[in-house]
Design a protein around this motif. Structure first.
Motif, PDB file in Angstrom:
ATOM      1  N   CYS A 207      -8.123  -1.359  -8.463  1.00 29.63           N
ATOM      2  CA  CYS A 207      -8.178  -3.078  -9.028  1.00 29.63           C
ATOM      3  C   CYS A 207      -8.507  -3.162  -7.919  1.00 29.63           C
ATOM      4  N   ALA A 208      -9.197  -4.686  -8.418  1.00 31.19           N
ATOM      5  CA  ALA A 208     -10.325  -5.563  -7.674  1.00 31.19           C
ATOM      6  C   ALA A 208      -9.145  -5.668  -6.447  1.00 31.19           C
ATOM      7  N   ALA A 302       6.356   1.243  -5.559  1.00 35.17           N
ATOM      8  CA  ALA A 302       6.892   1.014  -7.226  1.00 35.17           C
ATOM      9  C   ALA A 302       6.371   0.474  -7.912  1.00 35.17           C
ATOM     10  N   GLU A 303       5.580  -1.102  -7.265  1.00 35.20           N
ATOM     11  CA  GLU A 303       4.840  -1.918  -8.054  1.00 35.20           C
ATOM     12  C   GLU A 303       3.402  -1.549  -8.495  1.00 35.20           C
ATOM     13  N   LEU A 304       3.290  -0.069  -8.010  1.00 31.94           N
ATOM     14  CA  LEU A 304       2.191   0.052  -8.412  1.00 31.94           C
ATOM     15  C   LEU A 304       1.461   0.276  -9.198  1.00 31.94           C
ATOM     16  N   TYR A 305       2.123   1.713 -10.250  1.00 32.12           N
ATOM     17  CA  TYR A 305       1.959   2.861 -10.939  1.00 32.12           C
ATOM     18  C   TYR A 305       3.398   1.973 -11.976  1.00 32.12           C
ATOM     19  N   TRP A 309      -0.193  -3.636 -11.850  1.00 36.22           N
ATOM     20  CA  TRP A 309      -1.176  -2.871 -12.149  1.00 36.22           C
ATOM     21  C   TRP A 309      -2.041  -2.273 -12.256  1.00 36.22           C
ATOM     22  N   VAL A 310      -1.533  -1.375 -12.649  1.00 34.79           N
ATOM     23  CA  VAL A 310      -2.122  -0.434 -13.571  1.00 34.79           C
ATOM     24  C   VAL A 310      -2.760  -1.251 -14.411  1.00 34.79           C
ATOM     25  N   VAL A 335      -3.849   8.856 -16.909  1.00 35.26           N
ATOM     26  CA  VAL A 335      -3.291   7.484 -15.760  1.00 35.26           C
ATOM     27  C   VAL A 335      -3.989   5.978 -16.416  1.00 35.26           C
ATOM     28  N   LEU A 336      -4.967   5.904 -16.822  1.00 39.05           N
ATOM     29  CA  LEU A 336      -5.609   4.612 -16.443  1.00 39.05           C
ATOM     30  C   LEU A 336      -4.281   4.232 -18.425  1.00 39.05           C
ATOM     31  N   ARG A 337      -4.869   5.069 -19.136  1.00 44.63           N
ATOM     32  CA  ARG A 337      -3.965   4.735 -20.838  1.00 44.63           C
ATOM     33  C   ARG A 337      -2.830   3.894 -20.074  1.00 44.63           C
ATOM     34  N   SER A 338      -2.433   4.401 -19.457  1.00 45.95           N
ATOM     35  CA  SER A 338      -0.661   3.800 -19.193  1.00 45.95           C
ATOM     36  C   SER A 338      -1.045   2.125 -18.031  1.00 45.95           C
ATOM     37  N   GLY A 339      -2.275   2.203 -18.254  1.00 42.05           N
ATOM     38  CA  GLY A 339      -2.748   0.618 -18.489  1.00 42.05           C
ATOM     39  C   GLY A 339      -2.358  -0.502 -19.750  1.00 42.05           C
TER      40      GLY A 339
END
Length: 611
Positions: A207-208, A302-305, A309-310, A335-339
């Motif tokens: 997450c840049a 909790a905001e992270l995932y 942010w994901v 995990v990545l596809r949840s974004g």
């Protein structure tokens, strides 16, 4: 130049002393590190391991540098394989993604200019997505101390390399805790500077907007020596900023969680007791302590995932993932596809940003001139448990780390004794972005004040456990055909730090004994101090030992854990009987203190305590 015995772990102070006195040259250090990396190849520490041929230009360049003007002259370091090193492939633990950069990441370039030697590229949770060290097609990075346990992620290989003596320090990255969790699980310091204080140019983004480059080391002094060279604005990096670290200071107050932290995993009870022990150590520092409601940190985390942010991870990697089906580790891809979920809309991003801004303000008012202290992790897992529940176990590891970068806090993870034998426990100090100097002052104070007291506490605890669990009468009842005697002469004896290891391998104390008068007892130059017993061709003294009885089924695994120059061989007792026991290789004599006159390690330690 005389032969040098290398310690189990490498520090800047030790190397600088050897360089200054001309006892050691950097090439010899690299050769030793290469040997160690080959020894530990099955631990999956490296993706691109150290190679003398590839490192030759760095070694030759040192001759052109003035050590007095290059603060990291000859200091070898490992680099997480999502950080660019010129000429080394960058894989982010995905072979299909790999490329070979033509220039160093900014932080690597600054360290090289300071005289440091980049050894190679270390294993990681793929695309820096994970906190367990299990999500890599290059193998699961083993814990440095207990290979059945996780190493922590995503900077797994970087931490294990330092813990196993294959680097003086290493670079990791930290978005959700990847520069702190592996430090705690491998007994290291993990320093995470303020967002932007170290440039991230040349780092594969997770997450840049939240990514930090971090450092693992054996001390705060070593970590901050790296910080002094790495820190500073890079005009070519849009995330970089000029953050000056002030002179070391102490906070006016320490904040601890009001509610007892939740602990998890197979060592939950041990972690809980270690946390209580850490609180006692903090109370002994003489700094005011206040217990506060930490729910704002959990809500921010909790905001992270759970928040958008994901989706930032997906924005950076979606094109690659879609065009390379099957290239990712399944848990990483999940995990990545949840974004890409429909709930991550532009409106949801702004709503989350507004919530987070309120959390930042609350944290700023709360911390002020104070430092927040939490467990770095609430537990750990076996690698088998993570394989069975890859998402749930990983989520648990971030319980006390995920909030940090979202709230723009600085942090340092510190060792804080052991939860159990070879099971490090760690705490993390959190401060506001412009108050990193409080982490330095408090971290040094905590490390200095707790080291000796924790050693005494472990010895006392071990003695009590031994009395409760074993007796010499019970040990004599073992079937001698299925067990073996083991002669121990140092830290494995009753009341010392490694007695728990004997008990863990189901050994029982039998009796005290003495060796034949043929041995030299030495104090090895290690941390903690430990003895070695060398058999002489002529002369020598009798040394007090303890005889323990261990199941043969456990003896091989026990012997495999013993670090050089120690080993297991035949120990000759008074009367001529020979039993398996601890011996030491002769080369250790060169740098050791001879202590045979005391008659044994226990007697030596007793004499030292009276001085």
């Amino acid at each position: 130049m005389t032969a040098v015995t290398f310690p189990e772990v490498l520090t800047m102070q030790w190397l600088r002393e050897k360089y200054t006195t001309k006892q050691l040259a950097p090439e010899a250090v690299i050769e030793e590190i290469i040997s160690r990396s080959e020894r530990d190849a099955a631990m999956n520490i490296w993706i691109t391991p150290p190679s003398l041929m590839q490192l030759r230009p760095y070694l030759e360049r040192l001759a052109l540098l003035d050590p007095a003007q290059t603060p990291l002259w000859g200091i070898p370091f490992a680099v997480k394989d999502n950080i660019d090193v010129a000429g080394f492939p960058t894989t982010a633990a995905c072979a299909e993604f790999a490329y070979t950069p033509g220039e160093n990441a900014t932080v690597v370039e600054r360290l090289v200019q300071a005289g440091a030697i980049p050894l190679g590229k270390t294993n990681l949770d793929q695309f820096a997505t994970g906190l367990v060290g299990m999500r890599s097609p290059y193998g699961e990075a083993h814990n440095a101390l207990r290979p059945e346990l996780i190493s922590g992620g995503s900077s797994s290989g970087s931490a294990v390399a330092v813990a196993r003596g294959q680097a003086v320090f290493s670079l990791g990255t930290d978005t959700a805790g990847s520069g702190r969790v592996p430090a705690a699980l491998n007994g290291l310091v993990g320093f995470k500077p303020t967002l932007g204080a170290w440039p991230t140019k040349g780092v594969v983004p997770a997450c840049a907007s939240l990514d930090c480059v971090t450092v693992f080391a054996h001390s705060i002094d070593d970590a901050l020596a790296v910080d002094s060279s790495a820190r500073g604005l890079d005009p070519a990096d849009p995330w970089s900023r000029d953050v000056v670290r002030s002179a070391s200071g102490l906070p006016s107050k320490l904040y601890l969680p009001q509610e007892r932290p939740a602990f998890y995993g197979p060592f939950a009870d041990e972690y809980a007791r270690a946390w209580e022990g850490s609180i006692q150590q903090l109370q002994a520092l003489g700094i005011s302590i206040e217990y506060v409601d930490c729910s704002l940190f959990a809500e921010a985390a909790a905001e992270l995932y759970e928040g958008p942010w994901v989706a930032e991870r997906w924005a950076d990697l979606s094109e690659f993932i879609e065009s390379h089906p099957g290239a990712l580790v399944p848990a990483t891809e999940q995990v990545l596809r949840s974004g890409a979920a429909e709930r991550h809309t532009a409106a949801s991003v702004f709503a989350s940003m507004h919530r987070l801004q309120a959390f930042k303000l609350a944290a700023k008012f709360l911390l002020g001139d104070a430092v927040l202290v939490m467990p770095t992790c609430g537990g750990t897992w076996t690698r088998e448990q993570v394989r069975e529940q890859p998402i749930q176990t990983n989520t648990a590891m971030g319980a006390y780390t995920n909030h940090c970068n979202l709230l723009d806090l600085s942090a340092v993870a510190l060792p804080s004794g052991e939860a159990a034998e070879r099971l490090p426990f760690g705490i993390t100090l959190f401060a506001l972005a412009d108050q990193e100097h409080l982490l330095e002052g408090l971290g040094r104070l905590y490390a200095d004040r707790t080291m000796e007291s924790r050693s005494s506490e472990r010895a006392k605890c071990s003695l009590n456990n031994a009395i409760a669990k074993v007796s010499s009468e019970a040990s004599e009842a073992f079937d001698s055909d299925q067990t073996t005697l083991v002669a121990v002469c140092g830290l494995h004896m009753r009341g010392f730090a490694l007695e728990q290891q004997m008990l863990a391998f189901e050994a029982s104390f039998v009796r005290e004994a003495n060796t034949a008068a043929k041995y030299e007892l030495i104090k090895l130059d290690t941390t903690p101090a430990k003895p070695g017993m060398i058999k002489l061709e002529q002369g020598g003294a009798s040394v007090a030992v303890e005889l323990w009885r261990m199941p043969l089924s456990r003896f091989g695994a026990f012997a495999a854990l013993i670090p050089a120059p120690l080993g297991i061989g035949k120990v000759e007792l008074e009367g001529g009987e020979e039993v398996p026991g601890f011996i030491c290789e002769g080369y250790a004599l060169e740098r050791a203190e001879r202590i045979s006159e005391y008659g044994g390690w226990r007697e030596y330690r007793r004499a030292m305590s009276l001085m």
